[in-house]
Design an enzyme around this catalytic site. Structure first.
Site, short mmCIF file in Angstrom:
data_model
loop_
_atom_site.label_atom_id
_atom_site.label_comp_id
_atom_site.label_asym_id
_atom_site.label_seq_id
_atom_site.Cartn_x
_atom_site.Cartn_y
_atom_site.Cartn_z
N ASP A 1 0.86 -1.19 0.00
CA ASP A 1 0.00 0.00 0.00
C ASP A 1 0.89 1.24 0.00
O ASP A 1 1.62 1.46 0.97
CB ASP A 1 -0.89 -0.06 1.25
CG ASP A 1 -1.70 1.21 1.44
OD1 ASP A 1 -1.86 1.96 0.45
OD2 ASP A 1 -2.16 1.44 2.57
N ASP B 1 -4.02 3.89 2.63
CA ASP B 1 -5.46 3.66 2.82
C ASP B 1 -5.76 2.22 3.24
O ASP B 1 -6.93 1.84 3.40
CB ASP B 1 -6.26 4.04 1.56
CG ASP B 1 -5.96 3.14 0.38
OD1 ASP B 1 -5.11 2.23 0.50
OD2 ASP B 1 -6.56 3.34 -0.70
N ASP C 1 -1.80 -1.15 -3.85
CA ASP C 1 -2.09 -0.42 -5.08
C ASP C 1 -0.95 -0.60 -6.10
O ASP C 1 0.07 -1.23 -5.80
CB ASP C 1 -2.32 1.07 -4.77
CG ASP C 1 -1.27 1.61 -3.81
OD1 ASP C 1 -0.09 1.29 -4.02
OD2 ASP C 1 -1.64 2.32 -2.84
N ASP D 1 -9.60 -15.45 -16.98
CA ASP D 1 -10.41 -15.88 -15.84
C ASP D 1 -11.57 -16.77 -16.30
O ASP D 1 -12.20 -16.51 -17.34
CB ASP D 1 -10.99 -14.61 -15.18
CG ASP D 1 -11.73 -14.89 -13.89
OD1 ASP D 1 -11.07 -15.27 -12.91
OD2 ASP D 1 -12.97 -14.71 -13.87
N GLU E 1 -7.73 -20.01 -16.94
CA GLU E 1 -8.17 -20.72 -15.74
C GLU E 1 -9.16 -21.80 -16.15
O GLU E 1 -10.34 -21.53 -16.37
CB GLU E 1 -8.83 -19.73 -14.76
CG GLU E 1 -9.16 -20.38 -13.44
CD GLU E 1 -10.20 -19.60 -12.63
OE1 GLU E 1 -10.24 -19.80 -11.41
OE2 GLU E 1 -10.98 -18.82 -13.20
#
Ligand code: GLC
Length: 523
Positions: free
Chosen positions: A12, A16, A20, A191, A259
């Protein structure tokens, strides 16, 4: 080797509590120079209402503010490339978010031009159109009261399935792929790549008898059916052919790995395409579905390699953001054997962030749960495998700023299992991975060599030979709590999971300590 970054949990940069993209960029030196990986798979960072933590995309062409901006994405890709790292990103093809403008339009009326971009049906006897259930439990259909029809969702109701039988959808999604390839990504982790195409007649799935074998883990309500009709209809291959054709216009480099949660190996292998015109690789989850014993692992390895079509290439993985942490699935002490296994089989290894440290499954109390799957059903929830990366000792483990509140609790093992502490300890798991990656980089046999099971294999020893034109090595993994002496031919130990200094010649027998794995070089 690929390294999977789950960006919410990696680093991070703005305090927050959510990881990220600038955070990932700031750790590229760790990945390329310290650990020594070749490529990254970065899980979704696109605009999303985060009902499934980014796997519910509301704008495919933008970055969610939680992760940064498109400029941050480009910086990450450029900085990775400068270090020789490839970057693949998730391509979520089966569904979008219900807040994606396509679905908002589609839902607005029965005659909206985008109505057919999703799968809308009339109900049956006041209920859903058929008995299909969502992977996450509950019906795979939700009713839209305004228009009086049901839409299909393989996952959450907030993840409506796209209708890939509509050519406009195919074209729009190909454009999404082009957008990211133009931005510089080196390919995609596709995915749910077997889910999009289902039985056109939408027949009910038969119920599964109680003793029906589960190929994989306990999936709750999903296991109550035999999934004959709700994935992998043969026209799914047509989609993969079109996708591959589009990707190939960007040259030979971009990779597609899908996947494919299919445990029937010939069916799994069909996703390569008869002339290698579909996915470069279906993801190989077999090791995670195999009992952790030498005979079972050996059988799996041999049957996977046997089923990869001649001329094809496979991959191996022992963890990802959907599974229990590796270090909690194998018996204590076996993480080291798992590392050697993963990095010495024939095929590209995929390592999940934190597994190089031995991070364990973290218990996440239900009030802190974030995963829509399972909620407080501990064996279904994926939260425990998604806790922040452990960079250093101390209350925030170096993941977020000192007063940042991490989105998931930090693992209680972080005081000892973290990058900083492990780097200082020559016998740490992290240093084992570093040594192993360095060995693999130098060894043609380990990278591309052939694979042959070795006669020294037994109930408790897994042994195999890897051979290239110029090099032959034998990998031997002792799963027993006793030492063993084995005959593997003469050579020299070039790697041991237990003793970083071990480099003894092998003449009349290879000595193995309890739970030791070694690599012997013969030439
Ligand atoms: C895949 C992802 C998983 C996600 C699901 C729905 O299985 O790996 O994390 O929840 O697809 O997109």
């Amino acid at each position: 080797m690929f390294y999977q970054v789950y960006p919410l949990s990696f680093k991070d940069s703005d305090g927050d509590g959510y990881g990220d993209l600038p955070g990932v960029t700031s750790k590229l030196d760790y990945l390329s120079n310290v650990l020594g990986v070749d490529a990254l798979w970065v899980s979704p960072f696109y605009s999303s209402p985060m009902t499934d933590w980014g796997y519910d995309i509301s704008d495919h062409r933008d970055v969610d503010p939680l992760f940064g901006t498109l400029v941050d994405a480009r910086t990450l890709i450029d900085e990775a490339h400068q270090r020789g790292l490839r970057v693949i990103v998730d391509y979520v093809m089966n569904h979008t978010s219900n807040l994606h403008p396509w679905f908002v339009e589609s839902r607005s009326s029965r005659d909206n031009p985008k109505r057919d971009w999703y799968v809308w049906r009339d109900g049956r006897d006041g209920g859903p159109p058929n008995n299909w259930v969502s992977v996450f439990s509950g019906p795979a259909w939700s009713e839209d009261e305004e228009t009086g029809q049901w839409y299909r969702h393989t996952y959450l109701p907030t993840q409506p399935d796209l209708n890939w039988r509509n050519p406009e959808v195919v074209e729009a999604m190909m454009d999404v792929g082009r957008f990211w390839l133009e931005l510089g990504v080196d390919g995609f982790r596709v995915d749910a790549a077997h889910q999009m195409m289902k039985d056109p007649k939408e027949r009910d799935n038969p119920p599964a008898p109680p003793d029906y074998p589960r190929p994989y883990k306990d999936m709750g309500e999903y296991d109550r059916f035999i999934h004959l009709y709700d994935f992998g209809h043969p026209d799914v291959h047509e989609i993969h052919r079109s996708f591959r054709k589009m990707v190939d216009t960007y040259g030979d480099d971009p990779l597609t790995i899908g996947e494919i949660h299919i445990f029937d190996l010939p069916e799994w292998a069909s996703y390569y395409g008869e002339s290698f015109d579909q996915l470069h690789m279906p993801f190989n989850f077999q090791l995670m579905a195999t009992e952790w014993s030498v005979p079972a692992l050996r059988a799996t390895i041999e049957s996977v390699l046997w089923n990869v079509p001649v001329g094809g290439w496979t991959n191996w993985t022992l963890g990802n953001h959907d599974e229990l942490r590796l270090a909690s699935r194998v018996p204590p002490g076996h993480e080291r054997l798992a590392a050697l296994l993963l990095l010495s089989l024939r095929g590209t290894p995929f390592l999940y962030y934190g597994d190089e440290l031995g991070m364990r499954q973290t218990f996440v109390p239900s009030e802190q749960s974030r995963d829509p799957w399972g909620g407080n059903v501990e064996w279904l929830s994926r939260d425990g495998a998604r806790t922040p990366m452990q960079w250093e000792p101390g209350p925030r483990a170096g993941f977020t700023s000192p007063d940042g509140e991490p989105w998931l609790p930090i693992g209680p093992d972080h005081e000892t299992l973290n990058v900083q502490t492990e780097l200082d300890d020559p016998s740490s798991l992290l240093n084992l991975y570093r040594r192993l990656l360095a060995l693999r980089r130098e060894s043609m046999a380990l990278r591309v060599g052939s694979f042959l099971s070795h006669p020294a294999s037994s109930e408790t020893v897994l042994a195999y030979r890897r051979e290239s034109d110029t090099e032959t090595v034998t990998v031997v993994l002792n799963f027993a709590f006793e030492g063993q002496t084995l005959s593997v031919g003469s050579g020299k130990v070039v790697f041991s999971t237990l003793d970083p200094e071990r480099a003894d010649p092998v003449k009349n027998g290879l000595e193995l300590a309890p739970l030791e794995g070694v690599v012997v070089a013969h030439r």
